[in-house]
Design an enzyme around this catalytic site. Sequence first.
Site, PDB file in Angstrom:
ATOM      1  NE  ARG A  62      21.302  43.950  -8.978  1.00 55.68           N
ATOM      2  CZ  ARG A  62      21.813  42.711  -8.957  1.00 55.68           C
ATOM      3  NH1 ARG A  62      22.764  42.417  -8.103  1.00 55.68           N
ATOM      4  NH2 ARG A  62      21.396  41.801  -9.792  1.00 55.68           N
ATOM      5  CD  GLU A  99      19.750  34.853 -15.714  1.00 57.97           C
ATOM      6  OE1 GLU A  99      20.108  36.018 -15.544  1.00 57.97           O
ATOM      7  OE2 GLU A  99      18.669  34.427 -15.291  1.00 57.97           O
TER       8      GLU A  99
END
Length: 179
Positions: A62, A99
Amino acid sequence: MTDNQDLIDLVRTIPDYPKPGIQFRDVSTLLLDGPAFRQTIDRMAALVDPASFDLIAGIEARGFIVSAALSYALGKGKVMLRKPGKLPGQSVSIDYALEYGTDKIEMHVDAIRPSQRVLLVDDLIATGGTAMAGVELLRGQGAIVDQALFIVDLPDLGGAAKLSTAGLKPMALMAFAGD
């Protein structure tokens, strides 16, 4: 940061993606709205001084969309920070922790000249793992990276603070607390 509530309202939240407990802030719904996407790019461009950098580095995937539009709007070249195996020429890479896993990004070894100033761009800053990998990769090739620009900041996850500690000025159009 300005209000930008009109753009905030277009970012979709997907609960428990990619794993339970994660509130995924999905900018694809913002990108679907042509006038809103134009406003996003215009407002991001207004946050930076084009004279303060030579190139824009976008992180796949993105981040490519956002950085390409900013490159066009600001008349700057674009460096691609890609997933492994996507670049045809000689490349240099860096591994990093996400994460929720690990990943790697790479760039062409000749994409930048030493001492070129590079603006790092991605759609979102969360824990800062991907952004810091981009910074380290660029700096490892001699770039000066002291600014980063995002559509969304998730400040409670500490990524922007991590970039600040590394000597960067992180900027974002909007923030979502508690994620």
